[in-house]
Structures are given as structure tokens and as C-alpha cells.
Design a protein around this motif. Structure first.
Motif, PDB file in Angstrom:
ATOM      1  N   GLU A 148       0.811  -1.215   0.000  1.00 45.37           N
ATOM      2  CA  GLU A 148       0.000   0.000   0.000  1.00 45.37           C
ATOM      3  C   GLU A 148       0.846   1.267   0.000  1.00 45.37           C
ATOM      4  N   LYS A 149       1.939   1.279   0.751  1.00 43.81           N
ATOM      5  CA  LYS A 149       2.778   2.468   0.872  1.00 43.81           C
ATOM      6  C   LYS A 149       3.383   2.846  -0.476  1.00 43.81           C
TER       7      LYS A 149
ATOM      8  N   TYR B 289     -10.874   3.603  -0.999  1.00 48.10           N
ATOM      9  CA  TYR B 289     -10.472   2.207  -0.970  1.00 48.10           C
ATOM     10  C   TYR B 289      -9.666   1.786   0.250  1.00 48.10           C
ATOM     11  N   VAL B 290      -9.143   2.755   0.988  1.00 48.28           N
ATOM     12  CA  VAL B 290      -8.212   2.397   2.052  1.00 48.28           C
ATOM     13  C   VAL B 290      -8.765   2.700   3.437  1.00 48.28           C
TER      14      VAL B 290
ATOM     15  N   GLU C  78      -6.526  -6.778   5.715  1.00 52.91           N
ATOM     16  CA  GLU C  78      -6.817  -7.814   4.735  1.00 52.91           C
ATOM     17  C   GLU C  78      -7.634  -7.269   3.568  1.00 52.91           C
ATOM     18  N   GLU C  79      -8.602  -6.386   3.849  1.00 53.07           N
ATOM     19  CA  GLU C  79      -9.427  -5.814   2.782  1.00 53.07           C
ATOM     20  C   GLU C  79      -8.608  -4.892   1.880  1.00 53.07           C
ATOM     21  N   ARG C  80      -7.713  -4.106   2.487  1.00 50.93           N
ATOM     22  CA  ARG C  80      -6.879  -3.216   1.687  1.00 50.93           C
ATOM     23  C   ARG C  80      -5.933  -4.016   0.798  1.00 50.93           C
TER      24      ARG C  80
ATOM     25  N   LEU D 124      -5.846  -4.243  -3.539  1.00 50.52           N
ATOM     26  CA  LEU D 124      -4.693  -4.032  -4.404  1.00 50.52           C
ATOM     27  C   LEU D 124      -4.427  -5.248  -5.290  1.00 50.52           C
ATOM     28  N   ILE D 125      -4.456  -6.405  -4.705  1.00 53.65           N
ATOM     29  CA  ILE D 125      -4.191  -7.633  -5.473  1.00 53.65           C
ATOM     30  C   ILE D 125      -5.215  -7.813  -6.581  1.00 53.65           C
ATOM     31  N   ASP D 126      -6.476  -7.487  -6.294  1.00 53.17           N
ATOM     32  CA  ASP D 126      -7.534  -7.642  -7.297  1.00 53.17           C
ATOM     33  C   ASP D 126      -7.308  -6.761  -8.525  1.00 53.17           C
TER      34      ASP D 126
END
Length: 207
Positions: A106-107, A125-126, A132-134, A138-140
């Protein structure tokens, strides 16, 4: 040429929407419908900004040959080989943000986008979500992308370029490709992602 026509059509469509909203805006002024008037004014402002952005992209594409757009190697780069590359060049910054999404960093992801876009990303989004949701968000963003390549880099100004990117996407056993335009700007010596547009209707994408 076909891509330029697509962008011109998108620009014209948005211009027509803007004109219609401005007419409705004038009608509401006479009716003194304050809530609807404020809503329309926001929509008019957003469309005006989008029209200006699309016009800039069209002009950049039309002038690409005159400005000497840079061509890049044609080989696709596997997503698994991406790594953090810093923000010293537009290509490095783009690779860094794509890598950050793929590994849920995320950073690094937020550091690679413009301040306004980063704030929007935080609020949408954050903020308020679990770790876990954040991470999953990103992975999605890149989970179906298997590889990508930079097709060209079009200079708009000394501190702004448009990167044309082609990605391979795997879904239901079928591999497809899509092209996006990444608007990069240089801020305090580092390149940041400001806008993304894809070639499926040319809708603005989330950061």
C-alpha cells in the motif's frame, strides 16, 4: 489513426453531455431549485475537467510524431518479474505502482500516484478498511494480468508524458489484451500517476 478517432469521439461525446448539462443548469437557475442546481454544477465541473483532459490526450496523440514519441521493446514482461524501480522515470514509476498492487504494498502504491489521486484512493479504498481488505483490493487490481509492455511514450510537456501500455489478461482460459493510456506527471523530481484511461469505451479508471 483509429485510436485518435476513438479518443476524438469520446471527447465529442463528453462535450455534448457538458452542453446539455449547461442548458439544464440555466433552466434550474430560473426555477431556484437549489439542491438540483448544486448537483448539476458539480457535474458540469467534472465534465468540463474531463473534456479538457481528453482534449489534451487527443492533441498529444496527434502530435506524437512531431514530438518524437519513444518506442519501446515489443516483448511482454511477465507480471511475476516486476519489481520496485523507484520513481525517477515515468516507466520506473509505472512499474513500481504495478508491482505494489501485485504484492499489496500500500505504501509504495500510494507514493506512486499524485497527491489528489492518493487522497481519493485513501478515502474510497483504504480508509476504514481492515489490512486484509486493503491488501485484497490491491491484489484484485492486477490478479488477471499475466504480462504487460509499454508501447510508446508521448511527451506532452517537460513534466508530463502519456505512456501507452498493453496488458495480457487471462480469464476463463482465454488470453485477451487491452490498451491503456497512463498520464504521468513529474512532481519534485519524481514521476507520479495522475490518470488512467482504457480502450474499452475510454472510461477513467480508479487509481
Amino acid at each position: 489513426a483509429g485510436q485518435i478517432r476513438q479518443w476524438q469521439q469520446e471527447r465529442d461525446d463528453v462535450t455534448n453531455q457538458l452542453a446539455a448539462l449547461q442548458v439544464e443548469n440555466e433552466q434550474l437557475k430560473s426555477n431556484q431549485n437549489a439542491p438540483e442546481l448544486l448537483k448539476l454544477r458539480r457535474e458540469v465541473g467534472m465534465l468540463r475537467q474531463k473534456t479538457n483532459e481528453l482534449e489534451k490526450v487527443v492533441q498529444a496523440l496527434q502530435g506524437a510524431g512531431r514530438k518524437g514519441s519513444l518506442a519501446f521493446p515489443t516483448d511482454f514482461v511477465p507480471k511475476a518479474s516486476l519489481k520496485f524501480a523507484g520513481y525517477a522515470t515515468p516507466e520506473a514509476s509505472f512499474q513500481s505502482t504495478m508491482w505494489a498492487k501485485s504484492v499489496a504494498n500500500e505504501k509504495v502504491w500510494l507514493a506512486g500516484v499524485g497527491a489528489e489521486e492518493a487522497e481519493g484512493a485513501r478515502s474510497l479504498y483504504v480508509r476504514g478498511k481492515t489490512d486484509e481488505e486493503r491488501s485484497q483490493f490491491l491484489i484484485d487490481q492486477t490478479k488477471n494480468i499475466t504480462a504487460g509492455r509499454i508501447l510508446s511514450e508521448i511527451p506532452v510537456a517537460d513534466d508530463e508524458v502519456i505512456i501507452q501500455v498493453e496488458a495480457q489478461v487471462q480469464g476463463n482460459g482465454v488470453t485477451n489484451t487491452f490498451v491503456s493510456m497512463e498520464v504521468m506527471k513529474k512532481i519534485d523530481g519524481e514521476w507520479k500517476l495522475f490518470d488512467e484511461y482504457n480502450d474499452n469505451g475510454l472510461f477513467r479508471k480508479a487509481p
